[in-house]
Design a protein around this motif. Sequence first.
Motif, PDB file in Angstrom:
ATOM      1  N   VAL A   1       7.627  -2.890  -7.246  1.00  0.00           N
ATOM      2  CA  VAL A   1       7.096  -1.978  -6.486  1.00  0.00           C
ATOM      3  C   VAL A   1       5.509  -1.710  -7.007  1.00  0.00           C
ATOM      4  CG1 VAL A   1       7.782   0.097  -7.387  1.00  0.00           C
ATOM      5  CG2 VAL A   1       7.068   0.178  -4.927  1.00  0.00           C
ATOM      6  N   GLN A   2       5.492  -1.683  -8.328  1.00  0.00           N
ATOM      7  CA  GLN A   2       3.861  -1.366  -8.841  1.00  0.00           C
ATOM      8  C   GLN A   2       3.017  -2.510  -8.403  1.00  0.00           C
ATOM      9  OE1 GLN A   2       2.535   1.210 -10.141  1.00  0.00           O
ATOM     10  NE2 GLN A   2       4.222   2.413 -11.013  1.00  0.00           N
ATOM     11  N   PRO A   3       3.394  -3.754  -8.778  1.00  0.00           N
ATOM     12  CA  PRO A   3       2.360  -4.885  -8.208  1.00  0.00           C
ATOM     13  C   PRO A   3       2.338  -4.961  -6.768  1.00  0.00           C
ATOM     14  CG  PRO A   3       4.264  -5.668  -9.575  1.00  0.00           C
ATOM     15  CD  PRO A   3       4.586  -4.684  -9.411  1.00  0.00           C
ATOM     16  N   TYR A   4       3.298  -4.628  -5.808  1.00  0.00           N
ATOM     17  CA  TYR A   4       3.259  -4.401  -4.631  1.00  0.00           C
ATOM     18  C   TYR A   4       2.146  -3.361  -4.095  1.00  0.00           C
ATOM     19  CZ  TYR A   4       4.430  -2.826   0.203  1.00  0.00           C
ATOM     20  OH  TYR A   4       4.611  -2.322   1.557  1.00  0.00           O
ATOM     21  N   TYR A   5       2.287  -2.165  -4.781  1.00  0.00           N
ATOM     22  CA  TYR A   5       1.293  -1.106  -4.361  1.00  0.00           C
ATOM     23  C   TYR A   5      -0.028  -1.572  -4.815  1.00  0.00           C
ATOM     24  CZ  TYR A   5      -0.628   3.683  -4.164  1.00  0.00           C
ATOM     25  OH  TYR A   5      -1.253   4.600  -4.073  1.00  0.00           O
ATOM     26  N   ALA A   6      -0.186  -2.086  -6.109  1.00  0.00           N
ATOM     27  CA  ALA A   6      -1.455  -2.518  -6.476  1.00  0.00           C
ATOM     28  C   ALA A   6      -2.166  -3.684  -5.550  1.00  0.00           C
ATOM     29  CB  ALA A   6      -1.537  -3.053  -7.753  1.00  0.00           C
ATOM     30  N   LEU A   7      -1.308  -4.568  -4.983  1.00  0.00           N
ATOM     31  CA  LEU A   7      -1.649  -5.466  -4.015  1.00  0.00           C
ATOM     32  C   LEU A   7      -2.251  -4.871  -2.885  1.00  0.00           C
ATOM     33  CD1 LEU A   7      -2.312  -8.609  -3.613  1.00  0.00           C
ATOM     34  CD2 LEU A   7      -0.214  -8.608  -2.773  1.00  0.00           C
ATOM     35  N   MET A   8      -1.500  -3.949  -2.400  1.00  0.00           N
ATOM     36  CA  MET A   8      -1.891  -3.464  -0.996  1.00  0.00           C
ATOM     37  C   MET A   8      -3.223  -2.640  -1.059  1.00  0.00           C
ATOM     38  SD  MET A   8       0.375  -0.537   1.385  1.00  0.00           S
ATOM     39  CE  MET A   8       1.431  -1.640   2.285  1.00  0.00           C
ATOM     40  N   LEU A   9      -3.298  -1.728  -2.066  1.00  0.00           N
ATOM     41  CA  LEU A   9      -4.695  -1.028  -2.535  1.00  0.00           C
ATOM     42  C   LEU A   9      -5.834  -2.156  -2.540  1.00  0.00           C
ATOM     43  CD1 LEU A   9      -3.657   1.491  -4.993  1.00  0.00           C
ATOM     44  CD2 LEU A   9      -4.197   1.759  -2.315  1.00  0.00           C
ATOM     45  N   GLU A  10      -5.402  -3.264  -3.169  1.00  0.00           N
ATOM     46  CA  GLU A  10      -6.849  -4.430  -3.517  1.00  0.00           C
ATOM     47  C   GLU A  10      -6.922  -4.917  -2.215  1.00  0.00           C
ATOM     48  OE1 GLU A  10      -9.566  -6.582  -5.127  1.00  0.00           O
ATOM     49  OE2 GLU A  10      -8.663  -4.573  -5.873  1.00  0.00           O
ATOM     50  N   THR A  11      -6.073  -5.442  -1.257  1.00  0.00           N
ATOM     51  CA  THR A  11      -6.086  -5.995  -0.298  1.00  0.00           C
ATOM     52  C   THR A  11      -6.831  -5.227   0.885  1.00  0.00           C
ATOM     53  OG1 THR A  11      -3.952  -7.287  -0.382  1.00  0.00           O
ATOM     54  CG2 THR A  11      -5.050  -7.115   1.711  1.00  0.00           C
ATOM     55  N   HIS A  12      -6.470  -3.735   1.023  1.00  0.00           N
ATOM     56  CA  HIS A  12      -6.994  -2.895   1.761  1.00  0.00           C
ATOM     57  C   HIS A  12      -8.670  -2.852   1.507  1.00  0.00           C
ATOM     58  CE1 HIS A  12      -8.021   0.481   4.355  1.00  0.00           C
ATOM     59  NE2 HIS A  12      -8.097   1.320   3.415  1.00  0.00           N
TER      60      HIS A  12
ATOM     61  N   LYS B   1       1.452   9.795   0.975  1.00  0.00           N
ATOM     62  CA  LYS B   1      -0.063  10.263   1.627  1.00  0.00           C
ATOM     63  C   LYS B   1      -0.794   8.913   1.732  1.00  0.00           C
ATOM     64  CE  LYS B   1      -3.977  13.184   1.959  1.00  0.00           C
ATOM     65  NZ  LYS B   1      -4.876  12.081   2.294  1.00  0.00           N
ATOM     66  N   GLN B   2      -0.758   8.259   0.346  1.00  0.00           N
ATOM     67  CA  GLN B   2      -1.737   6.931   0.264  1.00  0.00           C
ATOM     68  C   GLN B   2      -1.182   5.661   1.259  1.00  0.00           C
ATOM     69  OE1 GLN B   2      -0.417   8.797  -2.102  1.00  0.00           O
ATOM     70  NE2 GLN B   2      -1.413   8.902  -3.935  1.00  0.00           N
ATOM     71  N   PHE B   3       0.016   5.589   1.112  1.00  0.00           N
ATOM     72  CA  PHE B   3       0.766   4.728   2.042  1.00  0.00           C
ATOM     73  C   PHE B   3       0.591   5.021   3.611  1.00  0.00           C
ATOM     74  CE2 PHE B   3       4.030   3.365  -1.345  1.00  0.00           C
ATOM     75  CZ  PHE B   3       3.625   2.170  -1.529  1.00  0.00           C
ATOM     76  N   MET B   4       0.680   6.259   4.083  1.00  0.00           N
ATOM     77  CA  MET B   4       0.445   6.755   5.335  1.00  0.00           C
ATOM     78  C   MET B   4      -1.052   6.459   5.947  1.00  0.00           C
ATOM     79  SD  MET B   4       3.397   6.896   6.803  1.00  0.00           S
ATOM     80  CE  MET B   4       4.817   6.514   5.939  1.00  0.00           C
ATOM     81  N   ASP B   5      -1.827   6.765   4.884  1.00  0.00           N
ATOM     82  CA  ASP B   5      -3.472   6.569   5.313  1.00  0.00           C
ATOM     83  C   ASP B   5      -3.630   5.114   5.357  1.00  0.00           C
ATOM     84  OD1 ASP B   5      -3.646   9.327   4.716  1.00  0.00           O
ATOM     85  OD2 ASP B   5      -4.832   9.218   3.010  1.00  0.00           O
ATOM     86  N   ILE B   6      -3.029   4.522   4.681  1.00  0.00           N
ATOM     87  CA  ILE B   6      -3.350   2.746   4.967  1.00  0.00           C
ATOM     88  C   ILE B   6      -2.573   2.439   6.352  1.00  0.00           C
ATOM     89  CG2 ILE B   6      -2.646   0.409   4.172  1.00  0.00           C
ATOM     90  CD1 ILE B   6      -3.081   1.498   1.119  1.00  0.00           C
ATOM     91  N   LEU B   7      -1.386   2.844   6.387  1.00  0.00           N
ATOM     92  CA  LEU B   7      -0.611   2.478   7.779  1.00  0.00           C
ATOM     93  C   LEU B   7      -1.533   3.078   9.116  1.00  0.00           C
ATOM     94  CD1 LEU B   7       3.056   2.983   6.885  1.00  0.00           C
ATOM     95  CD2 LEU B   7       1.745   0.683   6.897  1.00  0.00           C
ATOM     96  N   HIS B   8      -1.950   4.137   8.802  1.00  0.00           N
ATOM     97  CA  HIS B   8      -2.798   4.662  10.056  1.00  0.00           C
ATOM     98  C   HIS B   8      -4.010   4.023  10.310  1.00  0.00           C
ATOM     99  CE1 HIS B   8      -5.700   7.747  11.947  1.00  0.00           C
ATOM    100  NE2 HIS B   8      -4.542   8.027  12.795  1.00  0.00           N
TER     101      HIS B   8
ATOM    102  N   GLU C   1      11.925   6.404  -4.210  1.00  0.00           N
ATOM    103  CA  GLU C   1      11.325   7.702  -5.104  1.00  0.00           C
ATOM    104  C   GLU C   1       9.741   7.470  -4.889  1.00  0.00           C
ATOM    105  OE1 GLU C   1      11.216  10.107  -9.182  1.00  0.00           O
ATOM    106  OE2 GLU C   1      12.965   8.907  -8.740  1.00  0.00           O
ATOM    107  N   PHE C   2       9.418   6.031  -5.415  1.00  0.00           N
ATOM    108  CA  PHE C   2       7.809   5.674  -5.550  1.00  0.00           C
ATOM    109  C   PHE C   2       7.277   5.882  -4.290  1.00  0.00           C
ATOM    110  CE2 PHE C   2       4.417   3.043  -5.286  1.00  0.00           C
ATOM    111  CZ  PHE C   2       3.761   2.933  -6.843  1.00  0.00           C
ATOM    112  N   PHE C   3       7.814   5.214  -2.997  1.00  0.00           N
ATOM    113  CA  PHE C   3       7.217   5.561  -1.664  1.00  0.00           C
ATOM    114  C   PHE C   3       7.142   7.207  -1.321  1.00  0.00           C
ATOM    115  CE2 PHE C   3       8.141   1.297  -1.676  1.00  0.00           C
ATOM    116  CZ  PHE C   3       7.406   0.710  -0.957  1.00  0.00           C
ATOM    117  N   GLU C   4       7.857   8.005  -1.603  1.00  0.00           N
ATOM    118  CA  GLU C   4       7.982   9.407  -1.463  1.00  0.00           C
ATOM    119  C   GLU C   4       6.884   9.814  -2.204  1.00  0.00           C
ATOM    120  OE1 GLU C   4      11.194  13.170  -1.446  1.00  0.00           O
ATOM    121  OE2 GLU C   4      11.924  10.956  -1.796  1.00  0.00           O
ATOM    122  N   ASP C   5       6.795   9.568  -3.479  1.00  0.00           N
ATOM    123  CA  ASP C   5       5.544  10.203  -4.443  1.00  0.00           C
ATOM    124  C   ASP C   5       4.296   9.646  -3.911  1.00  0.00           C
ATOM    125  OD1 ASP C   5       7.563  11.218  -5.823  1.00  0.00           O
ATOM    126  OD2 ASP C   5       7.457   9.620  -7.411  1.00  0.00           O
TER     127      ASP C   5
END
Length: 955
Positions: free
Chosen positions: A171-182, A226-233, A219-223
């Motif tokens: 999940v940590q590398p996944y999240y980092a890649l999502m932020l970097e890709t965005h 906001k960041q995830f939903m901002d990207i999805l939006h 838990e990571f997604f719940e924490d």
Amino acid sequence: MDTVAGLLNQSLDPRQARPAEQELRKYDKQQGFTLTLLQIVNSNQLPMGTRLAGALFFKNLIRRLWTDEDGNYLLPETDVVAVKNEIIPLMISLPSALQAQIGEAVSGIADSDFPDRWVDLIPNLVARLGTDAKVNNGVLKVAHSIFKRWRPLFSSDDLLREIKLVLEQFVQPYYALMLETHKRIEQTSGNKDVLLELLKTMGLLVKLFYDLNCQDIPEFFEDHIKQFMDILHNYLIYSNPLVETTEDSESGILEVIKTDICEILQLYTQRYEEEFRKALPTFVGATWTLLTTIGLQSKYDLLVNRALAFLTSVAKIERHIHMFEATEVLTLLIEKIVIPNMTMRESDEEMFEDDPIEFIRRDLEGSDSDTRRRAATDFLRELVTKMDSRVTEAVMRYVNGFLEQYAANPAQNWKAKNTASYLFSSVAAKGNVTAAGVSTTNLAIDVVGFFTSSIAPDLVSTTVNPILQVDAIRFIHNFRNQLTKEQLSQALPLLVQLLNSRNYVVYTYAAITIERILSVRQNNVSVFKAEDIQSEAAQLISALMQLILRSASTSEKLSENEFLMKCIMRVLLTVQGAMQPFAAPLLPQLVQIMTAVSVNPSNPRFNHFLFESIGAVVRYAGAQIGISGLEEHVVQPMLQILGQDITEFIPYVLQILTEVLSLQPAQSGLPESFRQLIRPLMAPVLWEPKGNVPALVGLLEVILSRGASVVVSDGLLTPLLGVFQNLVASRSNDQYGLELLEYIFYYVGHEHLKELSKQVAQLLLMRLQQSNTDKFCSRFSLFMYFLASTEANNLGPAYAIFFLDQVQQGVFGQVMTSFMLPSTLKIGGTFNRRIAAVGLTKLLCRTTEYTTGEYSSQWAHALDILVRLMKYNMAEEHTSVPIGLDLEELSFGSSFSKLATTAAKPLDPVPDVKHPVQFFNDELKQLAEKFGPAVQQLLQNLDAESREYLRQQGV
């Protein structure tokens, strides 16, 4: 490698496909074969068709042979290790067409090996993530092929443990890649090639978002919600002319991403609404905007469907209905979202003309097609559920307005009436509408009145647009449960007449609706009986057969329209014995169709209904056609299908042959054609596909019932017991092994089994000790009660005890205490419980071992179990085999597809005992008369509840 590549190339030619595949399967378990397949898939020197055939064969080989049901590898161990080492880097480097097939293979391997036997899988994937978008996309595709397995699964401790392990590593590398890709997407918005690759990365990350959240919100997604939903939006509203497709029918990367985001929004609304509640209004607003601005091109269809599904899930929640309540909002929803997505488009008209079978499959109410109309209908029905009168009143204003437009110029404004029909049906039906039709209607609407005034005239009109004629037929189809038998009876001749239409959709919809009308049931009883359609049945069958044969240019075209064959099947099931006037000429026609489509069995639903139809004719008219007629028109063509090894048809052919032989009087023996078939039926290759096993067992059983002496005289008893041995060793097939064994003992008898029965008993005891399951224990117990219950061929309670005690004296008592009695109350089905009750009664009342001998100490406990079995589990038994076919939920694959029309009664070892409680009472009274006080003393050892039950029964 050249040999395998050549065979794969041949498999692309339909004329050579089957022998080529059979030749390839000879290499299945040879060391290095799987690696050869992967080399071919990876070879740029070979044509793409050959590489794709290799990928498909590899995927199917993994499904068949990676492990057995106990998780043991079936391939050479060196190949297993090498495949797991090489498949990830290989898949990452492949073109997307090949990635899809190899990804399915990875998923299959992960099913059995991940995480316990493939511990380095996730670290290996994570280590490959970096700055190269193409490599990242390959890695993410592999990850998605593994994690998407979780989506349809029921939650379990093992599954949640696996997901937890993945999250810890991924999940940590996944999240980092999502932020970097965005970030990189925003920076490269003007570079089309780079942008497309990065958007593919974001699309895969969105798919993985759903995978990782499908069972529970981590838990990571719940924490970081906001960041995830901002990207999805951001990507729900994202647009960039550079990457938009110019095609009207082909979805681009942005449509795919937005569609997947809408699926996530629906998931979060349904499952994690508490965590999602703050962001929900923002996404509802964005979705409204999307739906009111998006085009009508078919490339947006799936996106519109998922967006409406999200809004529907929001509308289901009472506390969010306020978002839709305002009059202006309701007007906006109906005018700008519902009506545009219900109105027939030019692409729909083209499909109606050019691909009518696909039009029907998408259009049918109750189908699972992802269409705009279906989604708009579901949304509108949910609004009606929450705001009944307001929505109904608003929609009916539009319905009436469209009808007025139509009346002003029917030729030009026919689409207005089509929209009115859909709108009306959407608000007239309440709740979900399934394949069984509308169950509940909106009380504020007069369904029958609307049909009479606005719909029925189109059924008989010769000038109306054929699409409106289909609407009229569909209305009957959907609201058939609301119409009386008299009204449906009046509609049937009109529908039969419409089978003569020259329009494919019209005559097919007529056939669909006739079939559904004949399947209507009230209080679980068919409304239409043979006498209701007997006079029209021959004409109806003839018209349907002509429509099928009209398309006979290829086997694929012949079997394209399963709805016509399903209607034939339903007519035959309705008329049953009254089919005799036309059955004899119909049977060879049906078998000829079977032979023709066997060249390429491309439509499993058509094939199933075809074999059900053949089964119905054999069952209800077989006696009239006669054994010689069945031999000529059924047995010989079926044997040819078996000889050609047409995999998809073998289970069906075996069931039809079983039905044919069942018609043969038991005393007339075994026909020569079936005698010659026994040995080939025991060939191991025939038993490898799981779907063949129940049908093979069924045919061998009826062969035993007609020709047990032939099995013995031809020296086939030992090979037959070898079949039993293989079946009983398998956890998925052990019940079939024990069922076959019952037939062997019942028909062959102890005399011919003397030399072999001890080995059989040892096999069963070994299975009980080494690989026992609750299912096996219950079925084994039933088998022992079967032996005890019947007097056929010198079997019976004394033989049942001898059968186990011949292995070692006293074993039966141990097995009874440890396995049989604890499993007795778990035996399912009234028929089986009757056998168990009779068998246990005979053991307790007719054997000296239990009355006065070495097992007498078990008597009271066993009687307690028997009393409970009779007291709580003896419902009224139904021995007939009803055919209440509703085949809407058919699924096809490696599992067995049972034909309802050939369902045989199970072997009854005690046909003379209809009431096991009365039988027990009689046996116990005789025992009491014989042993007197000793039995009374045994009865005193029962618990109070059992004693009271026996007292009530007069014992």
